[in-house]
Design a protein around this motif. Structure first.
Motif, short mmCIF file in Angstrom:
data_model
loop_
_atom_site.label_atom_id
_atom_site.label_comp_id
_atom_site.label_asym_id
_atom_site.label_seq_id
_atom_site.Cartn_x
_atom_site.Cartn_y
_atom_site.Cartn_z
N GLU A 17 0.84 -1.19 0.00
CA GLU A 17 0.00 0.00 0.00
C GLU A 17 0.88 1.25 0.00
O GLU A 17 1.76 1.39 0.86
N PRO A 18 0.68 2.18 -0.93
CA PRO A 18 1.49 3.40 -0.93
C PRO A 18 1.25 4.21 0.35
O PRO A 18 0.12 4.54 0.68
N TYR A 19 2.30 4.54 1.03
CA TYR A 19 2.19 5.27 2.30
C TYR A 19 1.69 6.69 2.09
O TYR A 19 1.01 7.26 2.96
N GLU A 20 2.01 7.28 0.97
CA GLU A 20 1.67 8.67 0.72
C GLU A 20 0.17 8.94 0.88
O GLU A 20 -0.23 10.02 1.31
N ALA A 21 -0.67 7.99 0.51
CA ALA A 21 -2.12 8.18 0.64
C ALA A 21 -2.55 8.30 2.11
O ALA A 21 -3.60 8.87 2.40
N TRP A 22 -1.75 7.79 3.01
CA TRP A 22 -2.09 7.75 4.44
C TRP A 22 -1.33 8.78 5.26
O TRP A 22 -1.76 9.11 6.38
N ALA A 23 -0.23 9.27 4.75
CA ALA A 23 0.66 10.16 5.51
C ALA A 23 -0.09 11.38 6.05
O ALA A 23 -0.81 12.05 5.30
N GLY A 24 0.06 11.64 7.33
CA GLY A 24 -0.53 12.81 7.95
C GLY A 24 -2.02 12.72 8.22
O GLY A 24 -2.63 13.67 8.71
N MET A 25 -2.64 11.60 7.88
CA MET A 25 -4.09 11.46 8.05
C MET A 25 -4.42 11.26 9.54
O MET A 25 -3.71 10.56 10.25
N ASP A 26 -5.49 11.86 9.99
CA ASP A 26 -5.97 11.70 11.37
C ASP A 26 -6.70 10.35 11.45
O ASP A 26 -7.70 10.15 10.77
N ARG A 27 -6.20 9.47 12.32
CA ARG A 27 -6.78 8.13 12.44
C ARG A 27 -8.22 8.14 12.96
O ARG A 27 -8.92 7.15 12.87
N ARG A 28 -8.66 9.25 13.52
CA ARG A 28 -10.03 9.35 14.04
C ARG A 28 -10.99 10.00 13.04
O ARG A 28 -12.18 10.11 13.30
N SER A 29 -10.47 10.41 11.90
CA SER A 29 -11.29 11.16 10.93
C SER A 29 -12.18 10.24 10.09
O SER A 29 -11.86 9.07 9.87
N PRO A 30 -13.31 10.78 9.62
CA PRO A 30 -14.17 10.02 8.70
C PRO A 30 -13.43 9.63 7.42
O PRO A 30 -13.66 8.57 6.85
N GLU A 31 -12.53 10.51 6.97
CA GLU A 31 -11.75 10.24 5.76
C GLU A 31 -10.90 8.97 5.93
O GLU A 31 -10.82 8.14 5.03
N TYR A 32 -10.28 8.84 7.10
CA TYR A 32 -9.45 7.66 7.39
C TYR A 32 -10.31 6.39 7.39
O TYR A 32 -9.95 5.39 6.77
N LYS A 33 -11.44 6.44 8.07
CA LYS A 33 -12.33 5.27 8.13
C LYS A 33 -12.81 4.89 6.72
O LYS A 33 -12.89 3.73 6.37
N ARG A 34 -13.15 5.93 5.92
CA ARG A 34 -13.61 5.68 4.55
C ARG A 34 -12.52 5.02 3.71
O ARG A 34 -12.75 4.06 2.99
N LEU A 35 -11.29 5.53 3.82
CA LEU A 35 -10.18 4.98 3.04
C LEU A 35 -9.89 3.54 3.45
O LEU A 35 -9.63 2.69 2.59
N LYS A 36 -9.95 3.25 4.74
CA LYS A 36 -9.73 1.85 5.17
C LYS A 36 -10.80 0.94 4.57
O LYS A 36 -10.48 -0.14 4.07
N GLN A 37 -12.06 1.37 4.61
CA GLN A 37 -13.14 0.55 4.04
C GLN A 37 -12.93 0.37 2.53
O GLN A 37 -13.09 -0.73 2.00
N GLU A 38 -12.58 1.45 1.86
CA GLU A 38 -12.35 1.41 0.41
C GLU A 38 -11.23 0.43 0.06
O GLU A 38 -11.37 -0.37 -0.85
N ARG A 39 -10.12 0.51 0.79
CA ARG A 39 -8.98 -0.34 0.50
C ARG A 39 -9.24 -1.80 0.88
O ARG A 39 -8.62 -2.71 0.34
N ALA A 40 -10.16 -2.05 1.82
CA ALA A 40 -10.49 -3.42 2.23
C ALA A 40 -11.54 -4.06 1.31
O ALA A 40 -11.71 -5.28 1.34
N GLU A 41 -12.20 -3.28 0.49
CA GLU A 41 -13.29 -3.78 -0.34
C GLU A 41 -12.89 -4.97 -1.23
O GLU A 41 -13.61 -5.97 -1.27
N PRO A 42 -11.76 -4.93 -1.94
CA PRO A 42 -11.41 -6.11 -2.76
C PRO A 42 -11.21 -7.38 -1.92
O PRO A 42 -11.53 -8.48 -2.38
N LEU A 43 -10.72 -7.23 -0.70
CA LEU A 43 -10.54 -8.39 0.17
C LEU A 43 -11.90 -8.94 0.59
O LEU A 43 -12.11 -10.15 0.60
N TYR A 44 -12.83 -8.06 0.92
CA TYR A 44 -14.18 -8.50 1.23
C TYR A 44 -14.81 -9.23 0.05
O TYR A 44 -15.45 -10.27 0.22
#
Length: 148
Positions: A17-44
């Motif tokens: 996973e490219p780190y740049e997409a995550w760098a500086g992101m607030d782990r409590r933010s809706p954006e972070y939660k959305r990106l985790k769900q988006e990146r997990a979708e192919p695994l689901y």
């Protein structure tokens, strides 16, 4: 790991996973939660081929990210396992349990067979088998637990 009547699915992608997409992101933010769900979708989607209703049946899901690995595994930029190319014949492949230091052996996710809890545990077994062959283990078990 699961209580009686329950099961655990431990699944993950290659840790590229490219780190740049995550760098500086607030782990409590809706954006972070959305990106985790988006990146997990192919695994689901892959899991749903085997367990079609996995999302409805799951009682607990833990989706990790490079920030998760950085925080909880103390990994630089969220890396997961060593940066070793298995396709480079000159490299000689993944490192095993032996080291250049006599009597020092290693195991964990930066040795063969690689990343993840099952692989890290298997590396411990491989290290044990380096110290004493599996037949020695079986012989010792026969002495400890006699056949019935």
């Amino acid at each position: 790991m699961a209580p009686p009547g329950k099961h655990v699915v431990h699944a993950y992608f290659a840790a590229n996973e490219p780190y740049e997409a995550w760098a500086g992101m607030d782990r409590r933010s809706p954006e972070y939660k959305r990106l985790k769900q988006e990146r997990a979708e192919p695994l689901y989607k892959a899991l749903e081929r085997v367990i079609p209703d996995i999302r409805q049946r799951a009682e607990l899901t833990l989706i990790a990210s490079p920030l998760t690995h950085e925080r909880f595994l103390r990994r630089h930029r969220g890396t997961y396992g060593p940066g070793i190319s298995a396709s480079t014949p000159s490299h000689g492949g993944w490192p095993g349990p032996t080291t250049p230091v006599p009597g020092l052996y290693v195991c964990g996710d930066s040795t063969m067979p690689g990343i993840g809890v099952p692989a890290a545990a298997a590396s411990g077994m491989m290290c044990a088998n380096t110290l004493a062959p599996v037949w020695s283990h079986l012989s010792m078990m026969d002495k400890l637990v006699p056949a019935r």
